[in-house]
Design an enzyme around this catalytic site. Structure first.
Site, short mmCIF file in Angstrom:
data_model
loop_
_atom_site.label_atom_id
_atom_site.label_comp_id
_atom_site.label_asym_id
_atom_site.label_seq_id
_atom_site.Cartn_x
_atom_site.Cartn_y
_atom_site.Cartn_z
N GLY A 193 0.81 -1.21 0.00
CA GLY A 193 0.00 0.00 0.00
C GLY A 193 0.85 1.26 0.00
O GLY A 193 1.84 1.35 0.72
N GLY B 47 -0.54 4.39 0.59
CA GLY B 47 -1.23 5.45 1.31
C GLY B 47 -0.36 5.99 2.43
O GLY B 47 0.85 5.75 2.48
N PHE B 48 -0.97 6.71 3.36
CA PHE B 48 -0.19 7.32 4.44
C PHE B 48 0.54 6.28 5.29
O PHE B 48 1.70 6.47 5.64
CB PHE B 48 -1.10 8.17 5.32
CG PHE B 48 -1.46 9.49 4.70
CD1 PHE B 48 -0.55 10.53 4.69
CD2 PHE B 48 -2.70 9.69 4.13
CE1 PHE B 48 -0.85 11.75 4.11
CE2 PHE B 48 -3.02 10.90 3.54
CZ PHE B 48 -2.10 11.93 3.53
N GLU C 108 -17.20 16.93 4.38
CA GLU C 108 -16.31 17.71 3.51
C GLU C 108 -16.93 17.91 2.14
O GLU C 108 -16.85 18.98 1.53
CB GLU C 108 -14.96 16.99 3.39
CG GLU C 108 -14.13 17.02 4.66
CD GLU C 108 -12.99 16.01 4.63
OE1 GLU C 108 -12.99 15.13 3.75
OE2 GLU C 108 -12.10 16.12 5.48
N GLN D 169 -4.36 10.84 9.76
CA GLN D 169 -3.37 10.94 10.82
C GLN D 169 -3.14 9.60 11.53
O GLN D 169 -2.03 9.31 11.96
CB GLN D 169 -3.80 12.00 11.84
CG GLN D 169 -3.33 13.40 11.51
CD GLN D 169 -1.84 13.59 11.78
OE1 GLN D 169 -1.13 12.67 12.14
NE2 GLN D 169 -1.37 14.79 11.59
#
Length: 370
Positions: free
Chosen positions: A10, A12-13, A173, A323
């Site tokens: 992965g 991602g973050f 959002e 986060q």
């Protein structure tokens, strides 16, 4: 001494920050991803509404890691993980490749969940990939363009109605951005329609906006949304979605049909199917969303060499936000580095809520690399 092999699944973050956290360690890092870019998902809704280009939120993973000498990026879809043999199998263009590991970081993310109603996807795309954002951008602006051409009041009203299902962070959002787009950005762009008259509806079966967050934050978010003209409908279960609208059943027994051309699905997520494989082989529990119950150090029971991060993990009811994944990736890298240096990290993972601006600043640092 032979160098340790760390495989990261992965980009991602979680995966990216695990790989970057090992940049100075005597290991060989192999990052396997099914996409060529690192997607900054918190800004995906801005790409969907045309505020940002996809290039601004999805830099190439190879460019980000090109100066990290111990990191290799491979494009492919991981199909099998063998915990006993410590191998990962992935495929690309009909080619099957197997790689071994000493440490494994699984951060394969999640996709939208339609709760068994997958047919809804055709009419209400999710918000998980760049392709999703481009599809939604086409639908949002397409609805406005057709409304500009229409002389039928009923048709025009449906074309100017935007329904977002799911009042979590993504849904909130999204409606906020659609409101800004129609109330401000595009006000003078159309001559026959007034975009300020667009109807923006947020639906959720829960009884609060941002369920799971602090009640004060939830109440504040709802107030702000209503102030900018968003209709917030809670206790609202979606029972049908088709080309022309959404069917809703309310907790008080009422039902309603909302005629709408453009629909967005942000109601739930389903973790990568790799989670099921990990659970079956390790004995770990798995929740309804496919997330794996990890130990306090983010590892699998009986497999301290395997870390599960981000949207794939279940721990202490942590929210599925960037986060958590970012900090999890850094934490996994510290634990691996500590083991290599014979200075094991003993404290469990502790999520620290630093707010969205911290995420943006971290992304800025990532985007500037290379």
């Amino acid at each position: 001494m032979e160098r340790r092999r760390v495989v990261v699944i992965g980009s991602g973050f979680g995966g990216l920050f695990a790989a970057k956290g090992l940049a100075k360690e005597p290991v060989d890092v192999t990052l396997i991803s099914r996409t060529v870019s690192h997607l900054f998902q918190p800004l995906l809704y801005q790409a969907a509404t045309g505020i940002l280009s996809t290039g601004e939120i999805a830099p190439a993973t190879r460019d980000i890691l090109k100066n990290q000498r111990n990191a290799t990026v491979l494009l492919g879809e991981v199909t099998r993980i063998d915990l006993a043999a410590r191998t990962v199998v992935f495929e690309k263009l009909g080619k099957t490749i197997e790689v071994g590991y000493d440490h494994l970081v699984v951060a394969a993310g999640a996709g939208p969940s339609y709760f068994g109603n997958d047919r809804f996807a055709l009419f209400a795309p999710g918000m998980k990939t760049v392709d999703d954002a481009l599809e939604l951008r086409a639908r949002i602006f397409g609805s406005l363009e057709v409304a500009e051409l229409s002389d039928d009041p009923e048709e025009r009203e449906a074309l100017l109605t935007f329904v977002v299902v799911g009042a979590g962070p993504t849904g909130v959002e999204m409606v906020g951005q659609i409101a800004e787009l129609t109330r401000d950005v595009l006000v003078r762009s159309f001559k026959r329609i007034d975009t300020r008259q667009a109807r923006i509806v947020l639906l959720d079966a829960a009884d609060a906006v941002l369920p799971g967050f602090a009640p004060s934050l939830s109440a504040s978010a709802r107030t702000r949304l209503e102030r900018i003209g968003v209709e917030v409908k809670l206790g609202a279960r979606v029972t049908g979605v088709d080309e022309t609208g959404v069917d809703v059943s309310y907790a008080d027994g009422r039902s309603e049909r909302i005629a709408a051309s453009c629909k967005v699905w942000a109601a739930g997520v389903q973790a990568s199917p790799l989670g099921k494989q990990l659970a079956e082989q390790s004995g770990a529990e798995i929740d309804r969303a496919g997330r794996v119950a990890v130990l306090p150090d983010l590892t699998l029971p009986g497999h301290p060499e395997v870390f599960v991060l981000g949207d794939m993990m279940s721990l202490d009811r942590l929210p599925g936000v960037a986060q958590v994944a970012l900090q999890g990736g850094k934490y996994a890298a510290r634990r691996i580095a500590g083991e290599l240096a014979d200075r094991p990290v003993t404290e469990p993972f502790r999520y620290r809520d630093k707010g969205s601006m911290a995420v943006v600043s971290q992304f800025g640092a990532v985007a500037q690399i290379g």
